[in-house]
Design a protein around this motif. Sequence first.
Motif: not given
Length: 120
Positions: A109-120
């Motif tokens: 099974y898979w989750g729907r996903g969660t966004q990770v954004t890393v800014s420089s």
Amino acid sequence: QVQLVESGGGLVQAGGSLRLSCAASGSIASINPMGWYRQAPGKQRELVATITSGGMTNYADSVKGRFAISRDNAKNMVHLQMNSLKPEDTAVYYCYADVTTVARSRVIYWGRGTQVTVSS
């Protein structure tokens, strides 16, 4: 039916930390490996880290020494502590669980996903 729900994503500056969590619920008899994949825009989904029910771990080379995976078998949860984040860690992170259901079927099974954004 089994559901996986992720939490903990967000926006962070390079060098920062985030902790992702994933909770599995439903018709679960046992969970075999659990873990995380990620998919960046225009790229294929790639393995980040996995952990067996006995606690054995495996990491992508790109995250070794920076990320740590753990799980709570009693709560059917898996966590991903992400430290020293880099812009190239930016992606949607998906939790997965290799589940043996109460009907004795073995299904990933898979989750729907969660966004990770890393800014420089």
